[in-house]
Design an enzyme around this catalytic site. Structure first.
Site, PDB file in Angstrom:
ATOM      1  N   ASP A   1      12.794   4.665 -21.021  1.00  0.00           N
ATOM      2  CA  ASP A   1      12.283   3.847 -19.930  1.00  0.00           C
ATOM      3  C   ASP A   1      11.105   4.534 -19.249  1.00  0.00           C
ATOM      4  OD1 ASP A   1      12.670   1.578 -17.982  1.00  0.00           O
ATOM      5  OD2 ASP A   1      12.972   3.264 -16.616  1.00  0.00           O
TER       6      ASP A   1
ATOM      7  N   GLU B   1       9.082   2.320 -23.788  1.00  0.00           N
ATOM      8  CA  GLU B   1       8.552   1.314 -22.871  1.00  0.00           C
ATOM      9  C   GLU B   1       7.298   1.927 -22.252  1.00  0.00           C
ATOM     10  OE1 GLU B   1       9.333  -1.120 -18.750  1.00  0.00           O
ATOM     11  OE2 GLU B   1       9.987   0.933 -19.034  1.00  0.00           O
TER      12      GLU B   1
END
Length: 738
Positions: free
Chosen positions: A417, A472
């Site tokens: 993330d 991401e």
């Protein structure tokens, strides 16, 4: 037993829970020709030393009424021999016979500690945390915690009445790791660490950073996990793991169902609680497999205190959240997934962590896991601490947690993330609010090195083969999926955030205006093969007032669903792996709410069942047609047929595999049916209409081409052959040579 000295300064320091070296005074020590045993047992009435067979060796005299006892063992032992004795303790309401925690030598191997200090994640995994094991034939738990800035650390729990005086730990000084073996306790014990800062100030009780099990929030204690049970878990996925190891995922069909497990299924009859892993295995796994997805991706499941963070603010990166049951439950979930043909991807957050007092912030009174300078160590958007991944021990700690998910739970992928926030020192910071790197630039060199180390570790011999990594990353950082040997970051896949933003912006436009935004749908092909991409329609796009996918579309309810169906047809034919967040597969109207389930009741409506059926069919066709996935990352797998018909908002392209198999996608993003639309095709003869998003089964008008078209030798769009098509309104067609 003879009298045995117990220094007053030691007594005061022990009773004040501030003694820096408890092993220097507690336990057995040679004093002259005698072996002296000293103990600290606040609340004990009487203490005796007993032999292994139960015979009393002698009484330990109370030398301080607060609980200090001391005495000498009988003579006759060689100087180099470790005394063998147990303590028989009379408490006000019970008697306890137990080995002396301070009679055991050092626990952790010096080589492993040195490797941890040098940044080896395998050493962190081996050394730190709580481990139930036998020491010299005695069952108990070995505790170890990294806290180099602390002046004293003790372990507290139900086993000692949460008394910070009872079990002070030994510092392995060169490495900053504190250790203690507590006899006769085991898996299931609750515990925390009681630390004092360098100046002696008591810190809030801290959960174990490396705990493999925790209490369910809002409770915050760590729990000794039964790691032996996890290691003995009855896995039956050997065939799956062998196939995964040999699979080239970049050229395989990948369609990911992203799930927030806390809300996908709730039990209304029990206070609307979240489902357990076993309940999710019974419901989520067959649902996702039946929908044709290849993987489920779980928003972060490492224990997190605040449910509203959706798991993205974790404090226990080794521990599956207790919201869903014990760790073995997650292992069973993965086992069920593999048996159903589904891979499992977990979200992993090495960028930042929350400021809860029991957590990692100022863990030992210093900025240990975070940067000391708030310009580096505090995230202004999320109000969280930023991990100091440039510190070798912090990097080892984080990567060790990723290894734990891969080894203990057989996960198939790890999605990292907020990578962009790690790569740029000025991410979301104004001028003067960030610290340049050593060269004066904005690139975070420490994070770059960390991410390379992460990927090299997950793709190397330390990890099970075939574990995929996903980034991401929302900027144009080059080489995210390039090998580290070629100066890339080494990820297997990168989320294509640009494609997502551009295409959703196009679809939000009223069809009458789309001609002015035509390039938003074609621009993605300019860079589509610069990385190995995932096309993400994730949770981030359906929260915070952005609306659900269906709600983003213009028009009335029918047009909104038709737009979404056409978009899905475009997306599944577009180069790149697919990702869809829960609820999107049946076009729910409400945006994601972490405390509510998806709008499953909408499936009572034929229109929403139709969208769900379309996604299922898209997944199955995508998996069955090599042209749609085999060359996802290569220009040879794609060619425009029609990319410039902005007046009609029509797009057409061909997908190919390396064996020459083809599939053509044609999209009409206006509500105007196009009759006799002549489309150039790369081969003559009959072309089967294998998908029509306007089909009646999907909730459409069932306009189309009767299942097939004929390509004749009439040149069009640079091709020798062409066919006259009927393009349904707001629809995508897929054509394949018959």
């Amino acid at each position: 037993m003879t009298d045995a000295p117990f220094d007053r300064a030691d007594i005061d320091a022990l009773l004040g829970a501030r003694h820096p070296d408890p092993f220097a005074c507690l336990g057995p020590h040679r004093v002259g020709d005698a072996t002296v045993v000293r103990t600290l047992l606040p609340g004990a009435l009487r203490v005796r030393a007993i032999a292994a067979g139960g015979g009393v060796l002698g009484e330990l005299r109370q030398v301080d009424p607060a609980g200090c006892f001391a005495g000498a063992l009988p003579d006759g032992r060689e100087r180099g021999e470790r005394p063998r004795y147990r303590l028989s303790i009379d408490w006000p309401d019970a008697r306890q016979d137990v080995e002396d925690a301070y009679a055991f030598g050092t626990l952790l191997d010096e080589d492993a500690l040195a490797r941890f200090a040098a940044g080896d994640p395998r050493a962190a995994l081996a050394c730190l945390g709580a481990r139930a094991l036998d020491m010299d034939g005695v069952p108990g738990v070995r505790f170890a915690v990294w806290a180099p800035g602390a002046s004293r650390v003790s372990v507290v729990g139900d086993f000692n009445g949460w008394d910070a005086r009872r079990h002070p730990m030994r510092l392995r000084r060169p490495w900053g790791v504190w250790e203690l073996f507590v006899p006769r306790i085991g898996a299931g014990e609750r515990y925390k660490f009681a630390l004092r800062a360098r100046d002696g100030a008591a810190l809030p009780l801290k959960a174990d950073p490396c705990a493999c099990r925790t209490e369910a929030p809002p409770r915050t204690a760590s729990i000794v996990a039964d790691l032996d049970a996890l290691e003995r878990f009855g896995w039956h996925d050997d065939a799956w793991l062998r196939a995964r190891a040999s699979l080239d995922l970049a050229h395989a069909p990948v369609s990911i169902y992203e799930v927030h497990p806390e809300s996908w299924l709730r039990v209304a009859a029990e206070g609307n609680r979240s489902a357990t892993w076993d309940e999710l295995a019974q419901r989520l796994i067959p649902y996702a497999a039946g929908m044709g997805f290849s993987h489920v991706e779980l928003t972060p499941i490492a224990e997190y205190p605040f449910g509203g963070s959706w798991g993205y603010q974790s404090l226990s990166p080794f521990a599956p959240s207790a919201r869903f049951g014990p760790p073995e439950g997650f292992a069973r979930f993965v086992e069920h997934a593999h048996a159903a043909g589904l891979g499992v991807i977990v979200d992993w957050v090495p960028a930042h962590f929350p400021d809860d007092p029991h957590g990692l912030g100022k863990f030992d009174g210093t900025a240990l896991f975070e940067h000391a300078d708030p310009r580096e160590g505090w995230h202004p958007d999320w109000h969280t601490h930023v991990f100091n991944v440039g510190r070798r021990e912090v990097g080892a700690f984080l990567i060790a947690s990723a290894l734990a998910w891969a080894h203990r739970y057989h996960v198939d992928g790890i999605r990292v993330d907020a990578v962009a926030s790690m790569l740029y020192r000025d991410y979301s910071r104004a001028a003067g609010e960030w610290v340049p790197n050593v060269y004066g630039g904005r690139e975070n060199l420490e994070s770059i090195a960390f991410l390379k180390h992460f990927n090299d570790t997950l793709h190397g011999p330390a990890a099970p083969p075939g574990v995929a990594t996903f980034a991401e990353e929302s900027t144009a950082w080059p080489g995210v999926t390039a090998p580290t040997a070629e100066h890339g970051l080494g990820f297997d896949f990168k989320w294509n955030m640009g494609w997502m933003h551009d295409t959703l912006a196009y679809l939000r436009e009223d069809p009458i205006h789309r001609r002015h935004h035509h390039d938003r749908l074609t621009f993605g092909l300019v860079y589509a093969f610069s990385e190995r991409f995932v096309l993400p329609l994730s949770h981030d796009e359906v929260v915070h007032g952005k609306g659900s996918l269906a709600a983003k579309m213009p028009g009335d309810a029918w047009q909104r669903l038709a737009n979404l169906r056409a978009y899905f047809g475009f997306m599944w034919a577009h180069p790149g792996k697919k990702l869809l967040f829960m609820g999107g597969e049946f076009a729910q109207w409400e945006e994601f709410a972490h405390d509510a389930t998806p709008q499953w009741d909408l499936l009572d409506a034929p229109a929403h069942r139709g969208v769900q059926r379309l996604v299922r069919d898209l997944n199955r066709l995508h998996a069955a047609e090599p042209a749609l996935h085999a060359l996802d990352d290569r220009p040879a797998g794609f060619a425009w047929l029609v990319g410039d018909d902005r007046n009609n908002s029509v797009f057409a392209f061909v997908r190919r595999d390396d064996a020459g198999r083809m599939l053509v996608a044609v999209c009409n993003f206006t509500p105007v049916p196009r009759t006799d639309y002549r489309l150039g095709l790369p081969a003559p003869g009959r072309w089967a209409e294998v998908l029509n998003t306007d089909g009646a089964a999907y909730g459409g008008t069932d306009a189309g081409n009767g299942g097939a078209v004929q390509a004749d030798e009439i040149p069009a769009h640079g091709e020798r052959w062409s066919a006259a098509l009927r393009l349904p309104p707001l629809a995508t067609l897929w054509l394949r040579p018959a």
